[in-house]
Enzyme design. Sequence first.
Site, short mmCIF file in Angstrom:
data_model
loop_
_atom_site.label_atom_id
_atom_site.label_comp_id
_atom_site.label_asym_id
_atom_site.label_seq_id
_atom_site.Cartn_x
_atom_site.Cartn_y
_atom_site.Cartn_z
N ALA A 46 0.84 -1.20 0.00
CA ALA A 46 0.00 0.00 0.00
C ALA A 46 0.87 1.24 0.00
CB ALA A 46 -0.93 -0.02 1.21
N VAL B 252 3.20 -5.83 3.40
CA VAL B 252 3.11 -6.96 4.32
C VAL B 252 3.81 -8.18 3.73
CG1 VAL B 252 1.54 -8.49 5.58
CG2 VAL B 252 0.93 -6.09 5.23
N LYS C 151 4.30 -6.30 8.85
CA LYS C 151 4.03 -5.05 8.12
C LYS C 151 5.23 -4.12 8.28
CE LYS C 151 0.22 -1.79 7.43
NZ LYS C 151 -1.16 -1.46 7.88
N ASP D 48 -12.39 0.51 7.75
CA ASP D 48 -12.00 0.12 6.39
C ASP D 48 -12.41 -1.34 6.15
OD1 ASP D 48 -10.95 0.59 3.90
OD2 ASP D 48 -8.87 0.19 4.48
#
Length: 515
Positions: free
Chosen positions: A130, A135, A149, A284
Amino acid sequence: MESLRHILRLMSIARTLARHDALFILEQLQLAPAIVLFAKMISSRRVSGRPGERLARAFQDMGPSFIKVGQMLSTRSDLLGEQMAADLSTLQDKLPPFSGEEARAAIEAEFGQTMDELFLSFDDTAIAAASIAQVHFAVTRDGEEVAVKVLRPDIEKAFKGDLELFFWGARLLQRTRPELRRLKPVESVATLARSVEMEMDLRFEAAAADELRENFLTDRSIFVPRIDWLRTGRRVMCTERVHGISFGDIAAIKAAGHDTLEILRKTAETFFYQAFRDGFFHADMHPGNLFVLPDGTVAIVDFGIMGRLNQTSRRHLAEMLMSFLTRDYRRVAEIHFEAGWIPKNQSMEEFTQACRSIAEPVLDRPQNEISIARLLGQLFQITETFQMESQPQLLLLQKTMLVAEGTGRRLAPNANMWVIARPLIEEWMHANFGPEARLKDAARQGVDALNRLPSIVRGLETALSQFDEHGLKLHPDTVAQLRGKRSRTPSTTAVMWIASIAASVAATAFLMSAL
């Protein structure tokens, strides 16, 4: 020099927007019209899709900071309209991954240990990348499968310049467009900056995951992965690995023998408990962050965006939802005025009429097509007409609800998550704001008042002693009048104090015995 740097950066942004035929975002703000005109003249356009889709692609091209801006704007249907906000909500926070070697170097630098000391194995290929982090799967020295992460290299520097530009633009808007001050542009950028700052310290995300996990420790319908605190730091977060089927693969969920309606029920209940019971919710909840475990449990991952609602906001929201579902539009309007969301100088009757005009077209649809999130989005769009100030916590929740509804429809197209959750909302309202709850609250307030009484008396004694020490002087007539009253009713004040205390004790005892 700072303004010149921002103007040059704004020109680059305008050119990118122009290539995607998305300059309307700057045109509507009336920000730097000369730059907008210049960008139109020199840029070729690649036009396709709705305005929101074109804007999403432009943000994607402009990098991490603008992806975050797009995500933030996706919560502002009151500004952009329902369709554009929905288009921006599909903005994929995906970027090309950085190398496994860089990830390993970042992990070793964070903990001051070699990878061999931390892990038995580490997969150099990222499973998700992202704008801020990516990850990797790994296995610890203890043999536990984990997800690691890792922040992108130099991500703080990449955001710093863009955030300075956003603050500059927000201040410029407030100065040149007074009518936009109610939207609090500078405060909105500050909120974005705080959010990004927290996302760039993975200890905050780990703490959010840990809090959510704690809230659901006794609930077997949801699974939140455990944080490996020994392998978690500012730039690295380690959680236990989730083995499940993504909500994005409905065929695989069905093939595994899971009842999608039951999965939807668990998801709806989970969302309700987060938002209303705990006031702390995952903001989210798209299919990529939700998984079905082999036993049917719903697992949730990625805790970078979380929302909070205080008790007062939860009560107002729950009562507003119930009033909409029962078509009590007058009560919907009253809640807005009671909460202070709409100024007192506005018309209650006109706002009631506006609520009806928004809700009836939505609630008249078949049950499985009713979207409470869409209804709230349309409600927020009329804020300018009634001078309603922005409510960031409700806007974030509305966006989350919209995503959750879309996920729910994929699972069970003929069901509605709000119909499923309605009994929970009613039960929660009764438990927290029904007659018994009010009696308990009154009793608690009475006990609190009695507990504060000694400190009040001590405060009075201190004040009187200070008056005496500094020689408080009264007019002779006042002294004579006080002496006269005192001689007639020597213990009036004492009697009043005793009566007041006795009444409080009696009322409290009565309330406690009634519970």
